[in-house]
Design a protein around this motif. Sequence first.
Motif, PDB file in Angstrom:
ATOM      1  N   SER A   1       0.827  -1.202   0.000  1.00 21.36           N
ATOM      2  CA  SER A   1       0.000   0.000   0.000  1.00 21.36           C
ATOM      3  C   SER A   1       0.860   1.250   0.000  1.00 21.36           C
ATOM      4  O   SER A   1       2.035   1.223   0.396  1.00 21.36           O
ATOM      5  N   TYR A   2       0.251   2.325  -0.450  1.00 27.97           N
ATOM      6  CA  TYR A   2       0.900   3.632  -0.481  1.00 27.97           C
ATOM      7  C   TYR A   2      -0.043   4.652   0.149  1.00 27.97           C
ATOM      8  O   TYR A   2      -1.257   4.606  -0.072  1.00 27.97           O
ATOM      9  N   TYR A   3       0.528   5.546   0.915  1.00 36.36           N
ATOM     10  CA  TYR A   3      -0.260   6.561   1.613  1.00 36.36           C
ATOM     11  C   TYR A   3       0.228   7.940   1.206  1.00 36.36           C
ATOM     12  O   TYR A   3       1.424   8.238   1.301  1.00 36.36           O
ATOM     13  N   ILE A   4      -0.702   8.753   0.716  1.00 39.59           N
ATOM     14  CA  ILE A   4      -0.374  10.122   0.293  1.00 39.59           C
ATOM     15  C   ILE A   4      -1.028  11.083   1.280  1.00 39.59           C
ATOM     16  O   ILE A   4      -2.241  11.302   1.224  1.00 39.59           O
ATOM     17  N   PRO A   5      -0.263  11.662   2.206  1.00 42.84           N
ATOM     18  CA  PRO A   5      -0.850  12.614   3.155  1.00 42.84           C
ATOM     19  C   PRO A   5      -1.360  13.860   2.437  1.00 42.84           C
ATOM     20  O   PRO A   5      -0.903  14.203   1.344  1.00 42.84           O
ATOM     21  N   LEU A   6      -2.315  14.530   3.062  1.00 40.45           N
ATOM     22  CA  LEU A   6      -2.814  15.810   2.559  1.00 40.45           C
ATOM     23  C   LEU A   6      -2.064  16.916   3.283  1.00 40.45           C
ATOM     24  O   LEU A   6      -2.051  16.962   4.515  1.00 40.45           O
ATOM     25  N   ARG A   7      -1.416  17.802   2.521  1.00 37.00           N
ATOM     26  CA  ARG A   7      -0.532  18.791   3.145  1.00 37.00           C
ATOM     27  C   ARG A   7      -1.266  19.663   4.157  1.00 37.00           C
ATOM     28  O   ARG A   7      -0.763  19.936   5.243  1.00 37.00           O
ATOM     29  N   MET A   8      -2.484  20.109   3.829  1.00 41.28           N
ATOM     30  CA  MET A   8      -3.194  21.028   4.720  1.00 41.28           C
ATOM     31  C   MET A   8      -3.630  20.347   6.026  1.00 41.28           C
ATOM     32  O   MET A   8      -4.050  21.006   6.962  1.00 41.28           O
ATOM     33  N   MET A   9      -3.483  19.029   6.083  1.00 36.94           N
ATOM     34  CA  MET A   9      -3.847  18.276   7.276  1.00 36.94           C
ATOM     35  C   MET A   9      -2.689  18.217   8.283  1.00 36.94           C
ATOM     36  O   MET A   9      -2.918  17.995   9.477  1.00 36.94           O
ATOM     37  N   SER A  10      -1.455  18.360   7.792  1.00 38.72           N
ATOM     38  CA  SER A  10      -0.253  18.320   8.659  1.00 38.72           C
ATOM     39  C   SER A  10      -0.264  17.078   9.550  1.00 38.72           C
ATOM     40  O   SER A  10      -0.061  17.158  10.763  1.00 38.72           O
ATOM     41  N   PHE A  11      -0.500  15.917   8.932  1.00 36.52           N
ATOM     42  CA  PHE A  11      -0.713  14.701   9.717  1.00 36.52           C
ATOM     43  C   PHE A  11      -0.363  13.480   8.890  1.00 36.52           C
ATOM     44  O   PHE A  11      -0.536  13.462   7.667  1.00 36.52           O
ATOM     45  N   GLU A  12       0.136  12.448   9.578  1.00 35.36           N
ATOM     46  CA  GLU A  12       0.411  11.164   8.943  1.00 35.36           C
ATOM     47  C   GLU A  12      -0.314  10.071   9.714  1.00 35.36           C
ATOM     48  O   GLU A  12      -0.016   9.823  10.880  1.00 35.36           O
ATOM     49  N   LYS A  13      -1.266   9.442   9.077  1.00 36.76           N
ATOM     50  CA  LYS A  13      -2.072   8.396   9.714  1.00 36.76           C
ATOM     51  C   LYS A  13      -1.251   7.120   9.894  1.00 36.76           C
ATOM     52  O   LYS A  13      -0.420   6.770   9.052  1.00 36.76           O
ATOM     53  N   GLU A  14      -1.493   6.418  11.004  1.00 39.56           N
ATOM     54  CA  GLU A  14      -0.859   5.125  11.199  1.00 39.56           C
ATOM     55  C   GLU A  14      -1.388   4.133  10.169  1.00 39.56           C
ATOM     56  O   GLU A  14      -2.516   4.250   9.688  1.00 39.56           O
ATOM     57  N   ASN A  15      -0.588   3.160   9.838  1.00 40.50           N
ATOM     58  CA  ASN A  15      -0.974   2.152   8.854  1.00 40.50           C
ATOM     59  C   ASN A  15      -2.199   1.384   9.354  1.00 40.50           C
ATOM     60  O   ASN A  15      -2.123   0.687  10.372  1.00 40.50           O
ATOM     61  N   PRO A  16      -3.342   1.491   8.662  1.00 32.63           N
ATOM     62  CA  PRO A  16      -4.553   0.794   9.129  1.00 32.63           C
ATOM     63  C   PRO A  16      -4.480  -0.717   8.945  1.00 32.63           C
ATOM     64  O   PRO A  16      -5.255  -1.454   9.546  1.00 32.63           O
ATOM     65  N   ASN A  17      -3.552  -1.190   8.098  1.00 31.35           N
ATOM     66  CA  ASN A  17      -3.388  -2.628   7.858  1.00 31.35           C
ATOM     67  C   ASN A  17      -1.905  -2.999   8.006  1.00 31.35           C
ATOM     68  O   ASN A  17      -1.194  -3.144   7.007  1.00 31.35           O
ATOM     69  N   PRO A  18      -1.431  -3.155   9.252  1.00 34.95           N
ATOM     70  CA  PRO A  18      -0.002  -3.416   9.481  1.00 34.95           C
ATOM     71  C   PRO A  18       0.523  -4.664   8.783  1.00 34.95           C
ATOM     72  O   PRO A  18       1.727  -4.780   8.549  1.00 34.95           O
ATOM     73  N   ALA A  19      -0.371  -5.600   8.456  1.00 35.11           N
ATOM     74  CA  ALA A  19       0.072  -6.826   7.784  1.00 35.11           C
ATOM     75  C   ALA A  19       0.516  -6.558   6.351  1.00 35.11           C
ATOM     76  O   ALA A  19       1.214  -7.379   5.743  1.00 35.11           O
ATOM     77  N   ILE A  20       0.120  -5.408   5.804  1.00 31.20           N
ATOM     78  CA  ILE A  20       0.505  -5.041   4.440  1.00 31.20           C
ATOM     79  C   ILE A  20       1.546  -3.932   4.500  1.00 31.20           C
ATOM     80  O   ILE A  20       1.337  -2.905   5.150  1.00 31.20           O
ATOM     81  N   LYS A  21       2.684  -4.139   3.846  1.00 33.07           N
ATOM     82  CA  LYS A  21       3.742  -3.136   3.817  1.00 33.07           C
ATOM     83  C   LYS A  21       3.215  -1.831   3.231  1.00 33.07           C
ATOM     84  O   LYS A  21       2.575  -1.817   2.172  1.00 33.07           O
ATOM     85  N   ARG A  22       3.472  -0.718   3.927  1.00 36.81           N
ATOM     86  CA  ARG A  22       3.003   0.584   3.455  1.00 36.81           C
ATOM     87  C   ARG A  22       4.171   1.535   3.243  1.00 36.81           C
ATOM     88  O   ARG A  22       5.091   1.601   4.062  1.00 36.81           O
ATOM     89  N   THR A  23       4.107   2.290   2.155  1.00 38.66           N
ATOM     90  CA  THR A  23       5.076   3.338   1.868  1.00 38.66           C
ATOM     91  C   THR A  23       4.386   4.688   1.976  1.00 38.66           C
ATOM     92  O   THR A  23       3.326   4.892   1.362  1.00 38.66           O
ATOM     93  N   VAL A  24       4.933   5.581   2.774  1.00 34.92           N
ATOM     94  CA  VAL A  24       4.389   6.932   2.901  1.00 34.92           C
ATOM     95  C   VAL A  24       5.071   7.818   1.878  1.00 34.92           C
ATOM     96  O   VAL A  24       6.297   7.973   1.884  1.00 34.92           O
ATOM     97  N   LEU A  25       4.282   8.386   0.983  1.00 34.14           N
ATOM     98  CA  LEU A  25       4.799   9.234  -0.087  1.00 34.14           C
ATOM     99  C   LEU A  25       4.790  10.699   0.351  1.00 34.14           C
ATOM    100  O   LEU A  25       4.307  11.038   1.432  1.00 34.14           O
ATOM    101  N   SER A  26       5.315  11.568  -0.488  1.00 29.90           N
ATOM    102  CA  SER A  26       5.268  13.002  -0.205  1.00 29.90           C
ATOM    103  C   SER A  26       3.829  13.488  -0.249  1.00 29.90           C
ATOM    104  O   SER A  26       2.983  12.899  -0.936  1.00 29.90           O
ATOM    105  N   ASP A  27       3.506  14.542   0.488  1.00 33.04           N
ATOM    106  CA  ASP A  27       2.112  14.977   0.592  1.00 33.04           C
ATOM    107  C   ASP A  27       1.607  15.611  -0.701  1.00 33.04           C
ATOM    108  O   ASP A  27       2.362  16.044  -1.556  1.00 33.04           O
ATOM    109  N   TRP A  28       0.289  15.631  -0.800  1.00 28.97           N
ATOM    110  CA  TRP A  28      -0.396  16.164  -1.992  1.00 28.97           C
ATOM    111  C   TRP A  28      -0.894  17.562  -1.637  1.00 28.97           C
ATOM    112  O   TRP A  28      -1.683  17.737  -0.710  1.00 28.97           O
TER     113      TRP A  28
END
Length: 372
Positions: A306-333
């Motif tokens: 999985s890939y997670y794209i944070p929203l810049r105006m949110m100033s937040f990074e959510k924890e991985n909702p599915n830890p069993a699946i490898k997640r990559t945090v990308l730069s914000d949108w």
Amino acid sequence: VAYSKNTKTLTWHFYAPMVHDFTWAADKNYLHDVVKGPNGVDLHFLYKNNPNIIDNWKALQPMMVKVMGIYNKTVGDYPYKQYSFIQGGDGGMEYAMCTLILGEGKFEGLVGVATHELGHSWFQHILASNESKHSWMDEGFTSYIEDLAINELVVDKKKNPFESAYKAYYQLIQSGKEQSQTTHVDRYDENKSYSISAYSKGEIFLTQLEYLIGKENVSKTLKKYFQDFKFKHPTPNDIKRTAERISGANLDWYLTDWTQTTNTIDYGIKEVNQDGNSSKITLERIGRMPMPIDVLVEYTDGTKESYYIPLRMMSFEKENPNPAIKRTVLSDWTWAQQTYEFSISKSKTTIKKISIDPSGLMADVKQEDNSY
């Protein structure tokens, strides 16, 4: 209860502390059962001596003991000493410490109505938000805990117990008759527009908040909100600020777009291209309302990431909702950009499927383009 020898009558005195609403009912044909609920609360059941409904009303009683326990656990302890389920009226109508229910029909319907009306005790009669100005804070939040409770009671649990709320909201959008949730309840053009806005879109405020800040943070938010604002008539800003304090996220944009406008969420997978030995994925924002984005990639060999794209105006990074699946945090949108590109280090031919928001908790109004 006071008894008069002169008139041989009983006088009942009802005391209702810290309430803004009140009703009572009487019928010489009522059957009256009392069962102990959580924390010693008396649950009263008053229903007519009709053989067609007695079994349902008897079966309802242990169910409501469980439901009150779930609500106490989910939101906070019920503070009064009693609650009454009373057969009367049409459909169901909540009051402080009691509800009137038609009480006929199938058992499932009786449980559903009773569960919903009991939930109002927390969001309408204890928190006491303004029903005319912000009905979604009561009806929507009550519907949220109702669906949580029903799902906890049934054997076959749903992955997303809130599906019906999303379906109703999408129907409203397609009808073109949505009005902002800031609309006073007496100013809706149609009752259907009001009910979907208050019940369904109000419920999605919390379910989608799970998508934004995580289920655990929403659980903590509800408990903190109840503890801080019970008997204080909270406003929309109060639930928003509570969620911000719990999570650390900036949510002003969410309260604004979701409740004060009719902006909709619409994201899509625009294209997937081969880029050397990698694949370049281009997403696009079509709707006006911004969101962070979860992307799930499934490969032909059966693996997922999985890939997670944070929203810049949110100033937040959510924890991985599915830890069993490898997640990559990308730069914000950033809000100003309508498209977003990222690459995965695998060939396009190895990709089986790409999905935006596999949880289904983001209320994307056009989902045909959410998968590749």
